[in-house]
Design a protein around this motif. Structure first.
Motif, PDB file in Angstrom:
ATOM      1  N   MET A 105      94.370  -4.554 103.153  1.00 45.41           N
ATOM      2  CA  MET A 105      94.743  -5.964 103.421  1.00 45.41           C
ATOM      3  C   MET A 105      96.270  -6.092 103.411  1.00 45.41           C
ATOM      4  N   TRP A 106      96.890  -5.318 102.574  1.00 47.81           N
ATOM      5  CA  TRP A 106      98.358  -5.342 102.566  1.00 47.81           C
ATOM      6  C   TRP A 106      98.892  -4.831 103.900  1.00 47.81           C
ATOM      7  N   GLN A 107      98.271  -3.754 104.385  1.00 47.20           N
ATOM      8  CA  GLN A 107      98.742  -3.218 105.667  1.00 47.20           C
ATOM      9  C   GLN A 107      98.528  -4.256 106.768  1.00 47.20           C
ATOM     10  N   ARG A 150     101.055  -8.324 110.388  1.00 48.37           N
ATOM     11  CA  ARG A 150     101.162  -9.721 110.853  1.00 48.37           C
ATOM     12  C   ARG A 150     102.523 -10.300 110.507  1.00 48.37           C
ATOM     13  N   LEU A 151     102.984  -9.974 109.303  1.00 49.84           N
ATOM     14  CA  LEU A 151     104.281 -10.500 108.847  1.00 49.84           C
ATOM     15  C   LEU A 151     105.396  -9.921 109.718  1.00 49.84           C
ATOM     16  N   THR A 152     105.280  -8.621 110.055  1.00 53.22           N
ATOM     17  CA  THR A 152     106.308  -7.986 110.893  1.00 53.22           C
ATOM     18  C   THR A 152     106.331  -8.624 112.272  1.00 53.22           C
ATOM     19  N   ASP A 153     105.143  -8.970 112.773  1.00 54.61           N
ATOM     20  CA  ASP A 153     105.060  -9.696 114.050  1.00 54.61           C
ATOM     21  C   ASP A 153     105.894 -10.975 113.972  1.00 54.61           C
ATOM     22  N   ALA A 154     105.671 -11.712 112.895  1.00 51.54           N
ATOM     23  CA  ALA A 154     106.352 -13.016 112.765  1.00 51.54           C
ATOM     24  C   ALA A 154     107.857 -12.809 112.636  1.00 51.54           C
ATOM     25  N   VAL A 155     108.249 -11.760 111.933  1.00 50.18           N
ATOM     26  CA  VAL A 155     109.683 -11.507 111.726  1.00 50.18           C
ATOM     27  C   VAL A 155     110.365 -11.188 113.046  1.00 50.18           C
ATOM     28  N   PHE A 176      97.277 -20.978 109.945  1.00 46.91           N
ATOM     29  CA  PHE A 176      96.847 -20.262 111.147  1.00 46.91           C
ATOM     30  C   PHE A 176      97.196 -18.782 110.996  1.00 46.91           C
ATOM     31  N   PHE A 177      96.169 -17.941 110.995  1.00 44.21           N
ATOM     32  CA  PHE A 177      96.370 -16.500 110.714  1.00 44.21           C
ATOM     33  C   PHE A 177      95.304 -15.723 111.465  1.00 44.21           C
ATOM     34  N   ASP A 178      95.711 -14.726 112.258  1.00 41.73           N
ATOM     35  CA  ASP A 178      94.706 -13.942 113.005  1.00 41.73           C
ATOM     36  C   ASP A 178      93.852 -14.835 113.902  1.00 41.73           C
ATOM     37  N   SER A 204      91.976 -10.306  98.674  1.00 46.62           N
ATOM     38  CA  SER A 204      92.042  -8.848  98.398  1.00 46.62           C
ATOM     39  C   SER A 204      93.485  -8.337  98.397  1.00 46.62           C
ATOM     40  N   LEU A 205      94.458  -9.215  98.602  1.00 37.79           N
ATOM     41  CA  LEU A 205      95.855  -8.762  98.434  1.00 37.79           C
ATOM     42  C   LEU A 205      96.145  -8.537  96.955  1.00 37.79           C
ATOM     43  N   ALA A 206      95.304  -9.159  96.127  1.00 41.62           N
ATOM     44  CA  ALA A 206      95.469  -9.050  94.664  1.00 41.62           C
ATOM     45  C   ALA A 206      96.836  -9.560  94.234  1.00 41.62           C
ATOM     46  N   ASP A 249      98.994 -15.246  92.569  1.00 44.86           N
ATOM     47  CA  ASP A 249     100.072 -16.197  92.246  1.00 44.86           C
ATOM     48  C   ASP A 249     101.037 -16.335  93.426  1.00 44.86           C
ATOM     49  N   LEU A 250     101.267 -15.244  94.138  1.00 44.58           N
ATOM     50  CA  LEU A 250     102.150 -15.319  95.326  1.00 44.58           C
ATOM     51  C   LEU A 250     101.486 -16.178  96.401  1.00 44.58           C
ATOM     52  N   ILE A 251     100.195 -15.947  96.599  1.00 44.33           N
ATOM     53  CA  ILE A 251      99.479 -16.718  97.634  1.00 44.33           C
ATOM     54  C   ILE A 251      99.543 -18.200  97.302  1.00 44.33           C
ATOM     55  N   LEU A 268     109.497 -13.202  94.201  1.00 43.47           N
ATOM     56  CA  LEU A 268     108.128 -12.878  93.776  1.00 43.47           C
ATOM     57  C   LEU A 268     107.491 -11.884  94.755  1.00 43.47           C
ATOM     58  N   HIS A 269     107.755 -12.112  96.038  1.00 42.97           N
ATOM     59  CA  HIS A 269     107.212 -11.221  97.073  1.00 42.97           C
ATOM     60  C   HIS A 269     107.727  -9.802  96.861  1.00 42.97           C
ATOM     61  N   MET A 270     109.021  -9.663  96.571  1.00 41.22           N
ATOM     62  CA  MET A 270     109.598  -8.319  96.376  1.00 41.22           C
ATOM     63  C   MET A 270     109.008  -7.655  95.132  1.00 41.22           C
TER      64      MET A 270
HETATM   65  C1  HC3 Z   1     102.697 -14.872 103.702  1.00 44.80           C
HETATM   66  C2  HC3 Z   1     101.454 -14.078 104.014  1.00 44.80           C
HETATM   67  C3  HC3 Z   1     101.786 -12.934 104.968  1.00 44.80           C
HETATM   68  C4  HC3 Z   1     102.278 -13.475 106.288  1.00 44.80           C
HETATM   69  C5  HC3 Z   1     101.303 -14.471 106.917  1.00 44.80           C
HETATM   70  C6  HC3 Z   1     101.924 -15.093 108.175  1.00 44.80           C
HETATM   71  C7  HC3 Z   1     103.279 -15.678 107.862  1.00 44.80           C
HETATM   72  C8  HC3 Z   1     102.047 -13.980 109.207  1.00 44.80           C
HETATM   73  C9  HC3 Z   1     102.454 -14.541 110.550  1.00 44.80           C
HETATM   74  C10 HC3 Z   1     101.435 -15.548 111.000  1.00 44.80           C
HETATM   75  O1  HC3 Z   1     101.818 -16.030 112.264  1.00 44.80           O
HETATM   76  C11 HC3 Z   1     101.342 -16.690 110.021  1.00 44.80           C
HETATM   77  C12 HC3 Z   1     101.084 -16.173 108.661  1.00 44.80           C
HETATM   78  C13 HC3 Z   1     100.096 -16.726 107.954  1.00 44.80           C
HETATM   79  C14 HC3 Z   1      99.807 -16.374 106.573  1.00 44.80           C
HETATM   80  C15 HC3 Z   1     100.897 -15.570 105.952  1.00 44.80           C
HETATM   81  C16 HC3 Z   1     100.388 -14.916 104.690  1.00 44.80           C
HETATM   82  C17 HC3 Z   1      99.949 -15.863 103.585  1.00 44.80           C
HETATM   83  C18 HC3 Z   1      99.942 -14.992 102.383  1.00 44.80           C
HETATM   84  C19 HC3 Z   1     100.659 -13.701 102.752  1.00 44.80           C
HETATM   85  C20 HC3 Z   1     101.369 -13.151 101.547  1.00 44.80           C
HETATM   86  C21 HC3 Z   1     101.730 -14.145 100.528  1.00 44.80           C
HETATM   87  C22 HC3 Z   1     102.546 -12.318 101.801  1.00 44.80           C
HETATM   88  C23 HC3 Z   1     102.005 -10.953 102.022  1.00 44.80           C
HETATM   89  C24 HC3 Z   1     103.077 -10.197 102.652  1.00 44.80           C
HETATM   90  C25 HC3 Z   1     103.048  -8.745 102.201  1.00 44.80           C
HETATM   91  C26 HC3 Z   1     102.453  -8.667 100.817  1.00 44.80           C
HETATM   92  C27 HC3 Z   1     102.236  -7.952 103.177  1.00 44.80           C
HETATM   93  O2  HC3 Z   1     104.357  -8.278 102.182  1.00 44.80           O
END
Ligand code: HC3
Length: 475
Positions: free
Chosen positions: A272-274, A279-284, A333-335, A346-348, A351-353, A435-437
């Motif tokens: 789930m982390w991967q 997804r996060l890298t896509d957004a970045v 909105f995710f996936d 399952s990210l475990a 608190d961050l979520i 917290l994320h770091m």
């Molecule tokens: C923040 C998030 C990971 C990123 C998810 C994103 C921002 C990804 C881009 C999508 O377009 C919108 C989106 C929706 C949900 C976001 C997730 C909610 C929870 C999750 C974690 C808190 C961060 C996990 C990032 C990690 C651990 C992989 O570095």
């Protein structure tokens, strides 16, 4: 060189490679698969737990997992051809070719020796030794230097390249369209010949940083007034916001079913982390494009641009997440659908979520307009207090003009009171990223292999220092 490159097996399935395709060394099969997977009508799903093993024999069994692996290795539709590789890139590729050639020779010797009484111990220690060297290898996915540019429409911005992590992903992306290849971290002089080559598909001609003209002098004059600055930032926001507001509204009530939530919750932590890391890298990537089109950002040195993106892009993603958030049912909105916090169980890192969702909820409550989000995210990014800036003074000047822009927009909207609320939000963002770091450090220690080999190189460059990822490295 291409012939010798073929000793490196396909990064996706391990079959014999045929060169660099979409930015990564792959076989013909995986090249064709990735090209087909990028057709707009195509979407794959996994009938198991989205962690299918992809190798030569099994690669056709699960298209979803095969595509995930292509993306994780850095295959990208936008992998464009660079005129030349830097010396460092070439050296690391030659070293990898050498390593594979030696392995091939050793395997041939191994086969000859096989008939002899080969002690099991040395064989296993050999296998063990291979594994440990693999782990310690800097993960190199290849560069697109001889592959034909496989360009699709620019609109789906995927500017991320698979290339050796020691060559900054950021610099690849920042200089992608200016035609000035990132030969090194120091400021390359914008070569006029290259400048004249208008990138065919760029949204706007990106004026490459050319230190010889004093770019800062361009900045205040070329943007005569704050209005022009605001409209250029708003335009850049609109063009790089990943999802249009109207499509998000149309999908507002498309929620994940019980089974789909189950599928997410039955993923292992590392899987789930991967998934989220991709997804996060896509957004970045969209945030990087947004930054590149901000006039004040472009005149900063490449190192300062990278420093601001390393510390600010996650914050901008979290602010942008509020556009994807539905406050009525606390879903994001995710996936392709709207997900509640339970999807991320399952990210475990509950608190961050919770903190991320609370933040998104709070941002929604401010009911920012797109223009206000555009200026706010530009201000989040262009922050002169960030660490390791070369020319803090210049960043301060740009930051001040963006602050003026935001104040101007808020005043025009008769919402001056929002300014201090937005500054409060910025300090919450910093604690969220802290917290994320913290979670990422925990994760990288617990699952070093995943963090080291299965996260997109851009993710690793943004959120980790390579040393942290090595197993057992002092933390
Ligand atoms: C923040 C998030 C990971 C990123 C998810 C994103 C921002 C990804 C881009 C999508 O377009 C919108 C989106 C929706 C949900 C976001 C997730 C909610 C929870 C999750 C974690 C808190 C961060 C996990 C990032 C990690 C651990 C992989 O570095």
């Amino acid at each position: 060189k291409e012939k010798s490159i073929e000793v490196i097996p396909c990064k996706i399935c391990g079959d014999k490679s045929s060169g660099v395709h979409y930015g990564v060394i792959t076989c013909e099969g995986c090249k064709g698969f990735f090209r087909r997977s990028q057709l707009p009508t195509v979407s794959y799903s996994c009938s198991r737990q989205s962690n299918c093993q992809i190798d030569r024999a099994s690669r056709n069994r699960c298209q979803h997992c095969r595509l995930q692996k292509c993306l994780a290795q850095g295959m990208s539709r936008d992998a464009v051809k660079f005129g030349r590789m830097s010396k460092r890139q070439r050296d690391s590729l030659i070293a990898e070719v050498e390593r594979h050639r030696q392995q091939q020779q050793q395997q041939q010797q191994q086969q000859q020796l096989q008939g002899d009484t080969q002690s099991v111990l040395s064989y296993s220690s050999k296998a063990h030794q291979d594994r440990s060297t693999q782990l310690l290898q800097p993960m190199t996915s290849a560069y697109s230097f001889n592959g034909e540019a496989e360009l699709l429409s620019y609109t789906d911005v995927h500017p991320y390249f698979g290339c050796s992590p020691n060559e900054s992903q950021m610099s690849e992306m920042i200089y992608r369209d200016s035609g000035v290849p990132p030969t090194s971290r120091s400021q390359g002089r914008g070569d006029n010949r290259l400048d004249s080559r208008q990138p065919s598909r760029d949204l706007m001609a990106i004026h490459p940083y050319n230190p010889l003209e004093d770019p800062y002098s361009l900045y205040p004059h070329s943007l005569r007034n704050i209005d022009e600055l605001c409209s250029s930032i708003v335009r850049s926001h609109r063009e790089t916001s990943q999802y249009r507001t109207e499509e998000l509204l149309a999908l507002r009530w498309k929620l994940f079913s019980r089974e789909e939530i189950q599928a997410y919750q039955s993923k292992s932590v590392d899987e789930m982390w991967q998934h989220c890391a991709i997804r996060l890298t896509d957004a970045v990537q969209y945030v990087v494009e947004f930054a590149k089109h901000i006039p004040g950002f472009r005149i900063l040195s490449q190192n300062d641009q990278i420093a601001l993106l390393k510390t600010g892009s996650m914050e901008v993603v979290l602010v942008r997440m509020s556009r994807l958030f539905n406050r009525e049912n606390n879903t994001v909105f995710f996936d392709g659908k709207f997900a509640g916090t339970e999807v991320f169980k399952s990210l475990a890192c509950g608190d961050l979520i919770t903190a991320v969702f609370d933040f998104a909820h709070g941002m929604c409550a401010l009911k920012l307009t797109e223009q206000q989000i555009a200026l706010f995210t530009a201000l989040v990014l262009i922050n002169a207090d960030r660490p390791c800036l070369e020319d803090r003074g210049r960043v301060q000047r740009v930051q001040r003009s963006v602050e003026l822009g935001l104040a101007h927009i808020l005043h025009r909207d008769n919402q001056d009171s929002l300014m201090h609320k937005l500054y409060q939000r910025m300090s919450v963002l910093r604690s969220l990223c802290g917290l994320h770091m913290e979670k990422l450090r925990w994760f990288s220690q617990r699952y070093p292999l995943t963090a080291h080999s299965l996260f997109p190189p851009l993710y690793k460059e943004l959120f980790t220092s390579e040393a942290e990822l090595l197993p057992g490295a002092a933390h």
